[in-house]
Design a protein around this motif. Sequence first.
Motif, PDB file in Angstrom:
ATOM      1  N   HIS A 121      37.163  34.548  36.710  1.00 25.06           N
ATOM      2  CA  HIS A 121      36.335  35.666  37.169  1.00 25.06           C
ATOM      3  C   HIS A 121      36.714  36.948  36.445  1.00 25.06           C
ATOM      4  N   PHE A 122      35.765  37.480  35.675  1.00 26.85           N
ATOM      5  CA  PHE A 122      36.055  38.729  34.957  1.00 26.85           C
ATOM      6  C   PHE A 122      35.063  39.835  35.317  1.00 26.85           C
ATOM      7  N   SER A 123      34.138  39.563  36.212  1.00 28.04           N
ATOM      8  CA  SER A 123      32.930  40.398  36.256  1.00 28.04           C
ATOM      9  C   SER A 123      32.798  41.213  37.529  1.00 28.04           C
ATOM     10  N   ALA A 124      31.840  42.139  37.477  1.00 28.59           N
ATOM     11  CA  ALA A 124      31.426  42.892  38.652  1.00 28.59           C
ATOM     12  C   ALA A 124      30.674  41.949  39.595  1.00 28.59           C
ATOM     13  N   LEU A 125      30.644  42.298  40.874  1.00 31.18           N
ATOM     14  CA  LEU A 125      29.975  41.431  41.851  1.00 31.18           C
ATOM     15  C   LEU A 125      28.523  41.826  42.099  1.00 31.18           C
ATOM     16  N   TRP A 126      28.127  43.051  41.712  1.00 33.66           N
ATOM     17  CA  TRP A 126      26.773  43.475  42.059  1.00 33.66           C
ATOM     18  C   TRP A 126      25.664  42.639  41.411  1.00 33.66           C
ATOM     19  N   PRO A 127      25.854  42.035  40.220  1.00 35.20           N
ATOM     20  CA  PRO A 127      24.749  41.191  39.721  1.00 35.20           C
ATOM     21  C   PRO A 127      24.463  40.032  40.683  1.00 35.20           C
ATOM     22  N   PRO A 144      39.433  37.521  44.978  1.00 35.28           N
ATOM     23  CA  PRO A 144      40.746  38.068  44.612  1.00 35.28           C
ATOM     24  C   PRO A 144      40.848  38.183  43.089  1.00 35.28           C
ATOM     25  N   SER A 145      41.940  38.706  42.576  1.00 31.48           N
ATOM     26  CA  SER A 145      42.084  38.715  41.106  1.00 31.48           C
ATOM     27  C   SER A 145      43.508  38.300  40.749  1.00 31.48           C
ATOM     28  N   HIS A 146      44.260  39.132  40.050  1.00 32.27           N
ATOM     29  CA  HIS A 146      45.676  38.850  39.786  1.00 32.27           C
ATOM     30  C   HIS A 146      46.517  39.825  40.601  1.00 32.27           C
ATOM     31  N   THR A 161      42.939  43.374  42.614  1.00 33.37           N
ATOM     32  CA  THR A 161      42.078  44.558  42.760  1.00 33.37           C
ATOM     33  C   THR A 161      40.910  44.261  43.703  1.00 33.37           C
ATOM     34  N   ASN A 162      40.727  43.011  44.041  1.00 33.02           N
ATOM     35  CA  ASN A 162      39.959  42.488  45.175  1.00 33.02           C
ATOM     36  C   ASN A 162      38.685  43.238  45.580  1.00 33.02           C
ATOM     37  N   PRO A 163      37.624  43.066  44.816  1.00 33.41           N
ATOM     38  CA  PRO A 163      36.397  43.790  45.149  1.00 33.41           C
ATOM     39  C   PRO A 163      35.699  43.259  46.406  1.00 33.41           C
ATOM     40  N   PHE A 176      20.072  48.468  48.743  1.00 31.27           N
ATOM     41  CA  PHE A 176      21.267  49.289  48.962  1.00 31.27           C
ATOM     42  C   PHE A 176      22.458  48.404  48.605  1.00 31.27           C
ATOM     43  N   VAL A 177      23.228  48.798  47.608  1.00 28.70           N
ATOM     44  CA  VAL A 177      24.346  47.961  47.147  1.00 28.70           C
ATOM     45  C   VAL A 177      25.581  48.826  46.953  1.00 28.70           C
ATOM     46  N   PHE A 178      26.691  48.387  47.487  1.00 26.27           N
ATOM     47  CA  PHE A 178      27.955  48.945  46.987  1.00 26.27           C
ATOM     48  C   PHE A 178      28.837  47.803  46.543  1.00 26.27           C
ATOM     49  N   ASP A 179      29.697  48.096  45.616  1.00 24.04           N
ATOM     50  CA  ASP A 179      30.556  47.073  45.016  1.00 24.04           C
ATOM     51  C   ASP A 179      31.774  47.794  44.473  1.00 24.04           C
ATOM     52  N   PHE A 180      32.886  47.671  45.174  1.00 22.21           N
ATOM     53  CA  PHE A 180      34.076  48.377  44.669  1.00 22.21           C
ATOM     54  C   PHE A 180      35.346  47.570  44.840  1.00 22.21           C
ATOM     55  N   ARG A 310      23.340  55.877  40.974  1.00 18.35           N
ATOM     56  CA  ARG A 310      23.684  56.228  39.587  1.00 18.35           C
ATOM     57  C   ARG A 310      23.435  55.031  38.671  1.00 18.35           C
ATOM     58  N   ARG A 311      23.787  53.865  39.195  1.00 17.31           N
ATOM     59  CA  ARG A 311      23.667  52.637  38.396  1.00 17.31           C
ATOM     60  C   ARG A 311      22.198  52.310  38.128  1.00 17.31           C
ATOM     61  N   PHE A 312      21.358  52.440  39.144  1.00 17.95           N
ATOM     62  CA  PHE A 312      19.939  52.139  38.931  1.00 17.95           C
ATOM     63  C   PHE A 312      19.310  53.176  37.991  1.00 17.95           C
TER      64      PHE A 312
END
Length: 339
Positions: A121-127, A144-146, A161-163, A176-180, A310-312
């Motif tokens: 897993h290397f990517s953002a979750l919003w897609p 999870p990540s490392h 860093t667990n988004p 309405f999306v948040f992803d952090f 901002r993203r849209f």
Amino acid sequence: MSDAFVRMSLDEARDFARAVLARHGLKAPHVDAVAETMVAGERDGCASHGLYRLLVCVHTLKAGKVVPDAEPSMADAAAALVRVDAKGGYAQAAFELGLPRLVSRARRLGIAAMAINNCVHFSALWPEIEAVTAHGLVALAFTPSHAWVAPAGGIKPLFGTNPIAFGWPRPGEHPFVFDFATTAVARGEIELHRRAGKSIPEGWGIDAEGNATTDAEAALAGAMLTFGGHKGSALSAMVELLAGPLIGDMTSAESLAHDDGAKASPFGGELVIGIDPAGFLGAAAAEHMQRAEALFDGMTGQGARLPSQRRFEARARSLVEGVQIPRALYEDLERLLDA
Ligand code: NDP
Ligand code: PYC
């Protein structure tokens, strides 16, 4: 445009990403799925998970830490639970395989969850969140990540860093999306600061001795910090549990141990949940979804912006103008075509 940047159309960016990934042995359908995610990141102004990730993917491929031709497989765990085994490949193809079943189960049962196991897993979750909300479902995703992050009250890396990502479909509007990340920022953002030779704000990380630092390299070598002190720390632990032991997959500490010093992308699981608003409400769902709009109006009405706004906006701009990436990054990426 200044000389410091290189502009590319989205088609050029996509072809470029595909060429680099294929050059380094990634096979179809992963090449397209992975390239699409990175181009989406760049298009939406999320540089930490845009074309920069090509460097990370090539490193992961070269280290032998991703199966380049993995063929994910799907199984049912229970009526509302879908499991997809990514077989050591990138998460994208596994998500694509499982999505239709997640959607149909959520429609039938009101709620469904998909565990993606054994994925890189290397990517953002919003897609992925957007792919679920496109079917009219409320969406949640966690991975999870490392182990790069100290729990609040500690100084040693334990969490990833667990988004956490959330999506709410809206009639006639972007969802309405948040992803952090549950850290002050994603690790990729600190890596970009290091690349640019820039210092980081206090509060992002501590050095190996546990001292506050504004040095990107020192924070990467020490530990990152959760956002909101104990609150982000508890959320981070929740992500470890939900997308680790609950689905039979790795915690961030286990992922880092599995990495064995390779510095490849995290390995483990992802949990995606879809909820059908009609599940509780039947035919009244539309009326209540409309009522939710008052909440968004209440936010924007007092000058607040919605997460992902901002993203849209960046997306709308990029669809017309293409994207621009730092020349130094472009040159590093170009070299990957020969390496
Ligand atoms: P950011 O802090 O950049 O943004 C997080 C969210 O908050 C976005 O939805 C953003 O919307 C929103 N936001 C930011 N500022 C405001 C504001 N002023 N008002 C309202 N909303 C706002 O993200 P992170 O650095 O924490 O994470 C970046 C990406 O990294 C995420 O996509 C995440 O999935 C990914 N990641 C992936 C990991 C993995 O293991 N795969 C690990 C960690 C992170 P907008 O985009 O519109 O600014
Ligand atoms: O930026 O923290 C991050 C990250 C980890 C895995 C993918 N992105």
